[in-house]
Structure formats: C-alpha cells, structure tokens
Enzyme design. Structure first.
Site, PDB file in Angstrom:
ATOM      1  N   ASN A   1      -7.138  12.479 -10.784  1.00  0.00           N
ATOM      2  CA  ASN A   1      -7.902  12.681 -12.179  1.00  0.00           C
ATOM      3  C   ASN A   1      -8.038  14.195 -12.406  1.00  0.00           C
ATOM      4  O   ASN A   1      -7.342  15.176 -11.286  1.00  0.00           O
ATOM      5  CB  ASN A   1      -9.244  12.506 -11.768  1.00  0.00           C
ATOM      6  CG  ASN A   1     -10.155  13.157 -10.877  1.00  0.00           C
ATOM      7  OD1 ASN A   1     -10.302  14.438 -10.903  1.00  0.00           O
ATOM      8  ND2 ASN A   1     -10.433  12.267  -9.906  1.00  0.00           N
TER       9      ASN A   1
ATOM     10  N   VAL B   1      -6.284   4.453  -5.747  1.00  0.00           N
ATOM     11  CA  VAL B   1      -4.942   4.992  -4.866  1.00  0.00           C
ATOM     12  C   VAL B   1      -5.290   6.468  -4.649  1.00  0.00           C
ATOM     13  O   VAL B   1      -4.885   6.795  -3.234  1.00  0.00           O
ATOM     14  CB  VAL B   1      -3.591   4.800  -5.997  1.00  0.00           C
ATOM     15  CG1 VAL B   1      -3.481   5.970  -6.905  1.00  0.00           C
ATOM     16  CG2 VAL B   1      -2.432   4.961  -4.767  1.00  0.00           C
ATOM     17  N   ASP B   2      -5.962   7.263  -5.465  1.00  0.00           N
ATOM     18  CA  ASP B   2      -6.195   8.566  -4.916  1.00  0.00           C
ATOM     19  C   ASP B   2      -6.860   8.675  -3.651  1.00  0.00           C
ATOM     20  O   ASP B   2      -6.735   9.338  -2.746  1.00  0.00           O
ATOM     21  CB  ASP B   2      -7.134   9.184  -6.485  1.00  0.00           C
ATOM     22  CG  ASP B   2      -7.240  10.704  -6.352  1.00  0.00           C
ATOM     23  OD1 ASP B   2      -7.886  11.070  -6.990  1.00  0.00           O
ATOM     24  OD2 ASP B   2      -6.801  11.065  -5.504  1.00  0.00           O
TER      25      ASP B   2
ATOM     26  N   ASP C   1       0.841  -0.849  -0.170  1.00  0.00           N
ATOM     27  CA  ASP C   1       0.185  -0.079  -0.083  1.00  0.00           C
ATOM     28  C   ASP C   1       0.721   1.130   0.016  1.00  0.00           C
ATOM     29  O   ASP C   1       1.506   1.501   0.891  1.00  0.00           O
ATOM     30  CB  ASP C   1      -0.718  -0.163   1.397  1.00  0.00           C
ATOM     31  CG  ASP C   1      -1.832   1.125   1.569  1.00  0.00           C
ATOM     32  OD1 ASP C   1      -2.594   1.196   2.209  1.00  0.00           O
ATOM     33  OD2 ASP C   1      -1.571   2.276   0.669  1.00  0.00           O
TER      34      ASP C   1
HETATM   35  N1  APR Z   1      -1.288   1.538  -3.128  1.00  0.00           N
HETATM   36  C1  APR Z   1      -0.578   1.469  -3.934  1.00  0.00           C
HETATM   37  N2  APR Z   1      -1.368   1.040  -5.365  1.00  0.00           N
HETATM   38  C2  APR Z   1      -2.793   1.079  -5.268  1.00  0.00           C
HETATM   39  C3  APR Z   1      -3.486   1.545  -4.025  1.00  0.00           C
HETATM   40  C4  APR Z   1      -2.703   1.474  -2.978  1.00  0.00           C
HETATM   41  N3  APR Z   1      -3.062   1.901  -1.609  1.00  0.00           N
HETATM   42  N4  APR Z   1      -4.873   1.482  -4.175  1.00  0.00           N
HETATM   43  C5  APR Z   1      -5.116   1.219  -5.610  1.00  0.00           C
HETATM   44  N5  APR Z   1      -3.840   0.772  -5.984  1.00  0.00           N
HETATM   45  C6  APR Z   1      -3.275   0.452  -7.590  1.00  0.00           C
HETATM   46  C7  APR Z   1      -4.416  -0.107  -8.361  1.00  0.00           C
HETATM   47  O1  APR Z   1      -4.236  -1.453  -8.026  1.00  0.00           O
HETATM   48  C8  APR Z   1      -3.918   0.009  -9.923  1.00  0.00           C
HETATM   49  O2  APR Z   1      -2.845  -0.972 -10.055  1.00  0.00           O
HETATM   50  O3  APR Z   1      -3.174   1.721  -8.282  1.00  0.00           O
HETATM   51  C9  APR Z   1      -3.172   1.492  -9.515  1.00  0.00           C
HETATM   52  C10 APR Z   1      -4.104   2.557 -10.319  1.00  0.00           C
HETATM   53  O4  APR Z   1      -5.175   2.358 -10.134  1.00  0.00           O
HETATM   54  P1  APR Z   1      -6.516   3.555  -9.895  1.00  0.00           P
HETATM   55  O5  APR Z   1      -6.018   4.016  -8.472  1.00  0.00           O
HETATM   56  O6  APR Z   1      -7.781   3.118 -10.183  1.00  0.00           O
HETATM   57  O7  APR Z   1      -5.937   4.772 -10.632  1.00  0.00           O
HETATM   58  P2  APR Z   1      -6.034   4.872 -12.387  1.00  0.00           P
HETATM   59  O8  APR Z   1      -6.101   3.684 -12.954  1.00  0.00           O
HETATM   60  O9  APR Z   1      -5.216   5.960 -12.743  1.00  0.00           O
HETATM   61  O10 APR Z   1      -7.521   5.776 -12.259  1.00  0.00           O
HETATM   62  C11 APR Z   1      -7.518   6.948 -11.890  1.00  0.00           C
HETATM   63  O11 APR Z   1      -9.280   6.700 -10.388  1.00  0.00           O
HETATM   64  O12 APR Z   1      -9.307   6.985  -8.204  1.00  0.00           O
HETATM   65  C12 APR Z   1      -9.699   7.383  -9.332  1.00  0.00           C
HETATM   66  O13 APR Z   1      -9.596   9.641  -8.767  1.00  0.00           O
HETATM   67  C13 APR Z   1      -8.802   8.708  -9.492  1.00  0.00           C
HETATM   68  O14 APR Z   1     -10.450   9.377 -11.279  1.00  0.00           O
HETATM   69  C14 APR Z   1      -9.187   8.873 -11.004  1.00  0.00           C
HETATM   70  C15 APR Z   1      -8.914   7.259 -11.426  1.00  0.00           C
END
Ligand code: APR
Length: 183
Positions: free
Chosen positions: A39, A48-49, A25
């Site tokens: 975003n 992750v956001d 994480d």
């Molecule tokens: N630590 C590390 N990696 C993480 C975590 C975490 N706590 N949570 C999620 N991930 C990983 C996911 O498994 C994926 O491999 O981060 C990677 C990116 O996934 P997303 O978080 O869905 O990001 P993304 O695909 O870039 O989409 C961005 O999602 O959360 C919204 O606001 C954000 O609209 C934006 C979109």
C-alpha cells in the site's frame, strides 16, 4: 559461421522467456526479485504484504521506512533479507472502486513499474502475487488478463528475463491466470 551461430543463439534466447503460473506461498519461492502487493505507506499490512514482511524479518520494514512511501502504480525496490531472493519490489496496486477511476491503467502500471525496476537490477526471475485482487477487491477476471498482457507487451522482442512467475495463493486465482495465459 560463428556470426550466424551467435545470431541463432541470440534469437533463441529472445524467445526463451517463460511465464509460469504456480500455486503456493510467494515467500517460499526462490527468485531474483519477489514483488509485494503493498500500500502507498509501504509500512506493511495484511495479505501478501504481511506474509512478506513476516518472512523477511524486521530489517525489511526498517528499509521501507526510509523510502517515503510509493504512489499507486509506481514501485520501489529493497533488499529481501531473510526471503529466498535478492530484492523485494513493492508496488501499491489500485483499490477497485467502480472501474471508472483508472484502476485498469494503474494495475498495468504496477506491472510495468516492477518489470522496469527488475530489469534495471539485473533480475532474470521475478515472482508476482496477484496484485490488487485481495483486500483491494480488483475483480480477478479483469486483473489476470491485464497482468499477463502487460508482461507480454513489456517483454516482447527483448531478452531481459528468463522467467516471470505468478505465485497464486489459491486454485481460483491460479485458474484465472492460466486462462489469461491461454488467451
Ligand atoms: N503468497 C502469494 N500470494 C498471497 C499470499 C502469499 N503468502 N498471501 C496472500 N496472497 C494473495 C491473495 O490471496 C491475493 O490473491 O495475494 C493476492 C493479493 O491480495 P492482498 O495481499 O490482499 O493484496 P491487495 O489486494 O493488493 O491489497 C493490498 O492489502 O495487505 C494489504 O498492505 C496491503 O494495504 C495493502 C492491501
């Protein structure tokens, strides 16, 4: 003799940057800067956001509100508040549509924009999530090589970072980045 020694140390340092792939994480991994897959509103979200905002606390969103959003491929930097870091670097990755919408260039731009900001702020250890490969549906098998290649190119022959670390949330993602690093 001392000049030669200094030169050797400088050359040593140049080759010392490590690219690390870990499973975990990202909000729990100490670093100088933690990259957030955001975003364009920079007002939080899921994935992750959501995790980064939850761990950083409400001041992060308050600071993000002052930034006026961020273009895809660009990056903006804030403090990290309760996260184990000095900074959060927010970058909106591209949404994968069909591959003909400059998605690959925009993903590379995300990594370049983040590294540029990290370097400008003296960060030696930067952690990245796998940008765009979650909700934004960018194929992992394409995203990982782009990420690794862009980081290698940006850091070639420069002594800017000690460690660039991909913190992968699952084994599949970790494997994809390990494979990209071996190539
Ligand atoms: N630590 C590390 N990696 C993480 C975590 C975490 N706590 N949570 C999620 N991930 C990983 C996911 O498994 C994926 O491999 O981060 C990677 C990116 O996934 P997303 O978080 O869905 O990001 P993304 O695909 O870039 O989409 C961005 O999602 O959360 C919204 O606001 C954000 O609209 C934006 C979109």
């Amino acid at each position: 003799y001392s000049d030669a020694l200094r030169l050797i140390c400088a050359l040593e340092r140049k080759c010392n940057m490590e690219i690390k792939i870990t499973l975990g994480d990202i909000t729990k991994v100490p670093a100088d800067a933690i990259v957030n897959a955001a975003n364009p509103t920079l007002l939080g979200g899921g994935g992750v956001d959501g995790a980064i905002h939850a761990a950083a606390g409400p001041e992060l969103l308050a600071e993000c509100r002052t930034l006026g959003g961020c273009d895809t491929g660009d990056a903006k930097i804030t403090k990290a508040y309760r996260l184990p870091a000095q900074y959060v670097i927010h970058t909106p990755g591209p949404v994968w549509r069909d591959g003909d919408d400059c998605e690959e260039e925009l993903l590379a731009d995300c990594y370049k924009s983040c590294l540029k900001l990290a370097a400008e702020h003296g960060c030696r250890h930067v952690t990245f999530p796998s940008i765009s490969t979650g909700l934004f549906r960018f194929p992992l098998s394409k995203a990982a090589p782009i990420a690794v290649r862009t980081i290698k190119e940006f850091c070639k022959n420069k002594d800017i970072f000690d460690c660039i670390e991909f913190v992968c949330f699952d084994e599949k993602t970790k494997k994809a980045y390990e494979t990209a690093l071996e190539d």
